[in-house]
Design a protein around this motif. Structure first.
Motif, PDB file in Angstrom:
ATOM      1  N   ASP A 157     -11.520   4.235  -0.876  1.00 17.23           N
ATOM      2  CA  ASP A 157     -10.794   4.098   0.382  1.00 17.23           C
ATOM      3  C   ASP A 157     -10.240   5.475   0.765  1.00 17.23           C
ATOM      4  O   ASP A 157      -9.256   5.950   0.185  1.00 17.23           O
ATOM      5  CB  ASP A 157      -9.666   3.080   0.218  1.00 17.23           C
ATOM      6  CG  ASP A 157      -8.930   2.815   1.518  1.00 17.23           C
ATOM      7  OD1 ASP A 157      -8.245   1.780   1.604  1.00 17.23           O
ATOM      8  OD2 ASP A 157      -9.001   3.655   2.445  1.00 17.23           O
TER       9      ASP A 157
ATOM     10  N   HIS B  62       0.602   3.969  -3.078  1.00 11.64           N
ATOM     11  CA  HIS B  62       0.145   5.358  -2.997  1.00 11.64           C
ATOM     12  C   HIS B  62       1.242   6.327  -3.443  1.00 11.64           C
ATOM     13  O   HIS B  62       0.973   7.413  -3.935  1.00 11.64           O
ATOM     14  CB  HIS B  62      -0.376   5.692  -1.589  1.00 11.64           C
ATOM     15  CG  HIS B  62       0.654   5.939  -0.543  1.00 11.64           C
ATOM     16  ND1 HIS B  62       0.763   5.160   0.588  1.00 11.64           N
ATOM     17  CD2 HIS B  62       1.627   6.891  -0.421  1.00 11.64           C
ATOM     18  CE1 HIS B  62       1.738   5.622   1.358  1.00 11.64           C
ATOM     19  NE2 HIS B  62       2.280   6.655   0.748  1.00 11.64           N
TER      20      HIS B  62
ATOM     21  N   SER C 208      -3.424   9.351   1.562  1.00  7.89           N
ATOM     22  CA  SER C 208      -1.988   9.110   1.417  1.00  7.89           C
ATOM     23  C   SER C 208      -1.501   9.536   0.041  1.00  7.89           C
ATOM     24  O   SER C 208      -0.418  10.111  -0.102  1.00  7.89           O
ATOM     25  CB  SER C 208      -1.681   7.627   1.641  1.00  7.89           C
ATOM     26  OG  SER C 208      -2.036   7.236   2.947  1.00  7.89           O
TER      27      SER C 208
ATOM     28  N   PHE D  32      -6.513   5.638   1.742  1.00 10.75           N
ATOM     29  CA  PHE D  32      -5.604   5.478   0.605  1.00 10.75           C
ATOM     30  C   PHE D  32      -5.535   6.777  -0.189  1.00 10.75           C
ATOM     31  O   PHE D  32      -4.456   7.254  -0.549  1.00 10.75           O
ATOM     32  CB  PHE D  32      -6.078   4.331  -0.296  1.00 10.75           C
ATOM     33  CG  PHE D  32      -5.201   4.104  -1.496  1.00 10.75           C
ATOM     34  CD1 PHE D  32      -5.527   4.643  -2.734  1.00 10.75           C
ATOM     35  CD2 PHE D  32      -4.027   3.364  -1.388  1.00 10.75           C
ATOM     36  CE1 PHE D  32      -4.712   4.441  -3.831  1.00 10.75           C
ATOM     37  CE2 PHE D  32      -3.206   3.169  -2.490  1.00 10.75           C
ATOM     38  CZ  PHE D  32      -3.551   3.699  -3.710  1.00 10.75           C
TER      39      PHE D  32
ATOM     40  N   VAL E 141       0.817  -1.214   0.000  1.00  7.29           N
ATOM     41  CA  VAL E 141       0.000   0.000   0.000  1.00  7.29           C
ATOM     42  C   VAL E 141       0.851   1.266   0.000  1.00  7.29           C
ATOM     43  O   VAL E 141       0.598   2.207  -0.748  1.00  7.29           O
ATOM     44  CB  VAL E 141      -0.955   0.006   1.217  1.00  7.29           C
ATOM     45  CG1 VAL E 141      -1.704   1.330   1.295  1.00  7.29           C
ATOM     46  CG2 VAL E 141      -1.938  -1.140   1.111  1.00  7.29           C
TER      47      VAL E 141
END
Length: 889
Positions: A418, A386, A424, A421, A382
């Protein structure tokens, strides 16, 4: 009360207080490289604030301003704008705190009728003078006076602690209390920010009384200034009983037009952003800022794209934003008629940007989505995902102008909704945006040119510049523009702009002029007269001298080699000049601008005082020593972080990418520079400084020549010296002594001549007085003399005063190219109200003169010799009438 009425009342009020009403300056600052736009009313008065007083010491304006600091706040708050009008009154070493405070209070409470009980004020907690004026003289209650610190009540904010050095001072603000009826002074807050939404700042009075020095030392300024600012939109809201600027009649026609031409169902914030931005765009383009990819033009384009994106997301797929411009004209043209005169041009430019963005968005969104899918298919962690998505987001925003709101939809489609997410990703995007240097160079000189119709954004690859190593190359024609429109073919006589796939022609940038030369195809010839660039696409400007050219042609591109060598000599010499200045004057010297052409060079740099002749000679000598050393000039491309770590200098708000070109000379010069340079300093030849001057407070300019241009300059100087030597009949080495002796002799003769002229005038003084006009007990003596100076007029007026107890003398003097009037009034008439200073002003207007003085004596001068007699006669008639009126009263 309408905006126009408030503006008019404000300007008329301060005109009645002796202020000169100055028209709003352009949004494009004149001779000010420090900012992109005019951001405050005081900006056009920088010279006056720095001590260069002209013909007025008091001024009042309603100034157009444009700020981009708080773009994200527009529409969220009640009062943030990009474009706005700032009402301001200014004093340049004239009045100070007492008048500024009293007049502000008088205007708000008397002229506008705002109840005084609803007004609160703030002062800097250390400014006891302002505090006492408010409390003891204006009569504000102590409980309604906020005593605040330097963050909110000092200009610049916290300057005492954080700088910058320069003029500064405390300020006093006036607030309107929207909740007075319900809260009054009970439990009064200590700071207006303690009760959000209750207080609205109306007016900021800045008392510029100090100069900040190193270490936070504040030294009193010899001339204290006043700089006030009051947002017209905010004041309008207050006068119309509104809490929000957008709810006023000023924005009413624009918001109505948005409902009619875009979408009535837009959110309140979206409507307000559109209303705000379209005003900024209308006035920006009207003032000559053409939407582009650089500098001011980039800001205009960004604003248009932002509101176009809102329209597209609301369901509009055809240009419609340009239809809002007539509503801006309806709201503002009474004060700014120029926007009405230019409305067609403004509409066309906005429509072109809109159309280009709609097309670009349609093409790039699928491409953006594909890039996101590729990242997702990598199966990255993740935190890595990002990071990569943030880079893609940044690239599509920076390259194509896609907005975050537009890119959010495909982002959710690929990665899901999300919020953490996306947050970020947004952080990574913001980080990259923060690292990118602000686009601060002014837009191309080609205003109103090809970039106004979005042609260059439509997939034209950047030009491959080959001119560092090659002067002639074979290239392909990618685009041809004629009359700012793309065409397939041009023929003999046509003026055009050519885009090649690669080019040896240097496009103007970094202060260096563009190359000239020829593009040819067999016997077909296109003469290139300039080379510009927009977003790394080079435009070769020229005229077809013979034959024709078509898109796709393979052509020979050849620059004017001799001219390029001359430019390179001057550019390399500019680096040497900067190195010499930093060595001799100090490392505080920093480049603020430059101009490098084939016949001269110019360097603007920071330095606090004029350079002495001795230091100027040292600088020139040092540069020539660098040249004689024949030091190697090295050029290399480095990552920007590495380049900075080497100590390479980067000046004057240039935009740099991740990789930069560094020019190093010996061990004394290392700079970021994309310009063309020699291989050795010895190739420069001679370096000669031809001028040094100030262009702004703390900014000096040196102009110089190199090579044969320097040699010819020296030869011209030597020729002039030889002519003078022949004239004085002496060797050149004795010229200085001869000139000094001759000057002394001339001055002595001038004194003798002046005395002779005065004796001649003095001998006829009785006749001059006898010709005067007797008005009751006083006499008006009028005389125009030829070829005398002001000193003789003064002596003559003294003689008249001695011989005539009650008198007014109106004396004129005329020479070949100048005219002067001197008026003197005896003390008895001054006591009766006659004023020489008033009389001279009436007379001065009639012969384009300027001047002033005291009630007893005043003078005016002009180049208009023809109207001197007319002005003297007018002064006589006015004087006679005033004496008659006083005698009869």
């Amino acid at each position: 009360m309408t905006t126009s009425e408030i503006r008019r009342k404000y300007l008329n009020f301060f005109a009645s207080k002796g202020h000169k009403v100055i028209a709003s300056d352009s949004l494009v600052p004149k001779d000010d490289p420090t900012v992109l736009f005019t951001t405050a009313g005081m900006q056009q008065f920088k010279r006056q604030f720095l001590g260069d007083i002209t013909d007025f010491r008091r001024a009042a304006t309603a100034q157009k301003c444009l700020r981009t600091d708080d773009l994200d706040e527009v529409g969220k708050t009640d009062f943030h704008h990009t474009f706005f009008e700032m009402l301001g009154n200014f004093s340049f070493g004239d009045y100070f705190k007492r008048e500024a405070i009293f007049w502000a209070w008088e205007f708000l409470t008397k002229e506008l009728g705002i109840p005084s009980e609803k007004l609160w004020v703030s002062v800097n907690k250390e400014d006891k003078e302002a505090e006492q004026i408010w409390l003891k003289e204006v009569g504000i209650k102590d409980i309604k006076l906020f005593r605040l610190g330097d963050k909110s009540n000092f200009w610049p904010s916290n300057a005492r602690l954080n700088g910058p050095n320069g003029p500064c001072g405390p300020c006093s603000e006036i607030f309107f209390d929207y909740e007075w009826e319900t809260k009054g002074i009970k439990n009064a807050p200590k700071d207006p920010d303690d009760e959000m939404g209750r207080f609205c700042e109306i007016w900021n009075l800045v008392f510029t009384q100090f100069e900040r020095k190193d270490g936070g030392v504040l030294e009193p300024l010899p001339n204290k200034n006043i700089d006030t600012g009051m947002g017209l939109e905010r004041l309008t809201a207050l006068m119309q009983g509104k809490h929000n600027n957008f709810d006023t009649t000023l924005f009413e026609p624009i918001l109505k037009s948005i409902d009619q031409n875009v979408n009535a169902k837009l959110s309140l914030r979206e409507k307000r952003v559109m209303a705000d931005h379209i005003r900024a765009v209308t006035f920006g383009i009207s003032d000559g800022v053409i939407p582009s990819n650089e500098g001011r033009g980039y800001i205009m384009k960004k604003l248009i794209i932002t509101i176009s994106d809102i329209a597209i997301r609301s369901g509009k797929h055809e240009p419609c934003v340009y239809k809002l411009i007539p509503s801006v004209i309806e709201a503002m043209a009474d004060q700014y008629p120029e926007i009405k005169a230019k409305h067609k041009d403004i509409e066309n430019l906005v429509k072109n940007i809109e159309a280009g963005y709609i097309k670009l968005r349609k093409e790039r969104i699928p491409e953006f989505e594909k890039e996101l899918v590729k990242i997702k298919e990598k199966g990255l962690a993740v935190n890595l995902a990002h990071k990569e998505v943030g880079v893609i987001l940044f690239n599509f925003r920076d390259t194509y102008g896609l907005t975050l709101e537009t890119m959010k939809e495909p982002l959710i489609k690929v990665f899901g909704n999300d919020s953490s997410f996306f947050s970020s990703v947004k952080n990574e995007f913001d980080h990259l945006m923060a690292e990118q240097q602000e686009k601060s160079r002014a837009s191309s000189k080609m205003t109103g040119d090809v970039f106004t119709n979005n042609t260059l954004e439509l997939n034209i690859p950047k030009t491959d510049f080959t001119g560092y190593k090659h002067f002639k190359t074979t290239d392909s024609i990618l685009r041809i523009f004629k009359d700012n429109k793309p065409v397939h073919e041009i023929k003999q006589g046509d003026q055009a702009k050519i885009v090649l796939d690669r080019s040896p022609f240097y496009a103007e940038s970094g202060g260096q002029i563009g190359d000239v030369g020829y593009i040819s195809k067999g016997e077909n010839i296109l003469k290139i007269t300039d080379t510009q660039k927009i977003s790394e696409v080079f435009l070769h400007l020229g005229v077809v001298e013979k034959g024709k050219f078509e898109v796709g042609d393979l052509v020979a591109a050849e620059i004017d080699i001799d001219r390029r060598w001359a430019v390179m000599r001057n550019h390399t010499a500019t680096h040497l000049l900067q190195a010499a200045l930093r060595e001799i004057l100090g490392t505080h010297v920093q480049q603020q601008g430059s101009y490098v052409s084939d016949d001269r060079l110019r360097l603007d740099f920071t330095h606090h005082q004029a350079i002495t002749r001795a230091d100027l000679l040292k600088v020139e000598r040092r540069v020539n020593e660098y040249i004689l050393a024949c030091d190697c000039v090295t050029k290399e491309f480095l990552p920007i972080t590495e380049a900075k770590s080497t100590g390479a200098l980067a000046f004057f708000a240039e935009k740099y990418g991740d990789v930069v070109r560094v020019i190093s000379i010996g061990d004394y010069s290392k700079e970021f520079c994309g310009g063309t340079h020699l291989d050795s300093t010895g190739e420069i030849g001679l370096f000669k400084i031809v001028g040094e001057s100030a262009i702004a407070q703390g900014i000096r300019r040196i102009e110089a020549k190199t090579g044969m241009d320097a040699v010819m300059f020296v030869e011209e100087q030597e020729s002039t010296l030889d002519k003078l030597a022949d004239l004085f009949k002496c060797p050149v080495t004795e010229l200085a002594d001869k000139t000094i002796a001759q000057s002394a002799r001339v001055k002595d003769l001038e004194k003798q001549l002046e005395q002779f002229k005065f004796e001649a005038v003095k001998s006829g003084i009785d006749q001059i007085i006898q010709k005067g006009t007797q008005v009751k007990d006083s006499k008006i003596v009028v005389q125009v003399l030829e070829d005398v100076d002001i000193n003789i007029l003064r002596k003559l007026s003294d003689l008249i005063k001695q011989k005539v107890k009650s008198s007014v003398s109106i004396l004129g003097a005329r020479s070949v190219d100048s005219a002067t009037i001197l008026i003197t009034v005896s003390d008895d008439l001054v006591k009766q109200g006659l004023n020489a200073n008033e009389l001279i002003k009436d007379a001065a207007d009639l012969f384009s003169g300027k001047g002033g003085g005291r009630p007893q004596m005043a003078q005016a001068g002009s180049k208009d010799t023809k109207n001197l007699d007319r002005a003297v006669d007018a002064a006589y008639q006015i004087t006679k009438k005033k004496i008659d009126d006083r005698k009869n009263s």
